[in-house]
Design an enzyme around this catalytic site. Sequence first.
Site, PDB file in Angstrom:
ATOM      1  N   LYS A 115       0.826  -1.213   0.000  1.00 32.93           N
ATOM      2  CA  LYS A 115       0.000   0.000   0.000  1.00 32.93           C
ATOM      3  C   LYS A 115       0.858   1.259   0.000  1.00 32.93           C
ATOM      4  CE  LYS A 115      -4.460  -1.534   1.658  1.00 32.93           C
ATOM      5  NZ  LYS A 115      -5.626  -1.192   2.502  1.00 32.93           N
ATOM      6  N   LYS A 197      -6.312 -12.000  -8.670  1.00 32.65           N
ATOM      7  CA  LYS A 197      -7.637 -12.151  -8.090  1.00 32.65           C
ATOM      8  C   LYS A 197      -8.581 -11.086  -8.636  1.00 32.65           C
ATOM      9  CE  LYS A 197      -8.401 -12.385  -3.663  1.00 32.65           C
ATOM     10  NZ  LYS A 197      -8.228 -12.287  -2.187  1.00 32.65           N
ATOM     11  N   LYS A 200     -12.064  -5.449  -6.245  1.00 35.48           N
ATOM     12  CA  LYS A 200     -12.904  -4.250  -6.226  1.00 35.48           C
ATOM     13  C   LYS A 200     -12.183  -3.069  -6.852  1.00 35.48           C
ATOM     14  CE  LYS A 200     -13.618  -4.306  -1.695  1.00 35.48           C
ATOM     15  NZ  LYS A 200     -14.149  -3.828  -0.379  1.00 35.48           N
TER      16      LYS A 200
END
Length: 334
Positions: A115, A197, A200
């Site tokens: 992040k 994956k 979102k």
Amino acid sequence: MLDGKKTLFSGMQATGNLTLGNYLGALKNWVTISDEYQTFFSVVDMHSITVRQDPAELRKRARTLLTLYIAAGLDPEKNCIYYQSHVSGHAELAWILNCFTYMGELSRMTQFKDKSAKHADNINAGLFTYPVLMAADILLYQADVVPVGIDQMQHLELTRDIAIRFNNIYGDVFTVPEAYIGKAGAKVMSLQDPSKKMSKSDENPNGSIYLMDDPDTIIRKFKRAVTDSEACVRYSEEQPGIKNLIDIYCACTGKTAQETEREFDQKGYGDFKLAVGEAVVSVLKPLQERFADLSKNKDYIDGVIKGNAEKAQYFSNKTLRKVQKKVGFPEKIR
């Protein structure tokens, strides 16, 4: 342990739109196992603000997510479904646990590194101590088990380390949680890049099926799904695109990979992609209809939010008071 059942905690962030991967990989599983446990399912909106959010949008997404929990089949009478930010114990316990967590442990967290790379202009302290808040989420309810994906296992291990460290100093205060090991939810990959994956936050909207996508959009996205040049429906690592579509089809129909291969033997990718799309539409239709009905009933959802926040507050206070006493905080005069 409450009512003779073990306690299970889990939650999702109120950012982005939930995908088919979130549903098949987690939410559907929560519904399946919810009767076996005393459950706390949180909308973890406090975690969401480590990245800058539009306030109105965050409130809207939080309510949408809580409503989706119910629409998917979680009964708010039997499951404690609540906003993390409505239970002050999460933040209070996180501060105490910060004082029992080492800088070196937090600096090794791979999600912090990931992040930080993505949000180089906002590497804030919350991003660094995020795993301690996650530990507080879990330990606050004395959770026995936590359903986690591989990407969160490192955080759960840290939670266990913190709990054991605290218990070694102050006695038997926290339940040391285990990862939930049950029937794994389907692992759903991106339709455009089956090595990643379904997410979102995917920048390519064609890579993800969102729970609120209409049938035409769902079918169109599956028609565009990446496959390969073999032109046969076969479940193998060499065909990651088709393997992903088979996984989705099996999760939606209850069929096995072998049954799916037989069903589409001698048929082309076009027929198979359409069938997968239709299977997904049929699975999401009742959820979407239930969500639409619930969204119209503001008083009901408001009642769930209020009632379950009070329930979560009650259980969290029991742990928090014990912890505060152990570390030496003065008792409140009542």
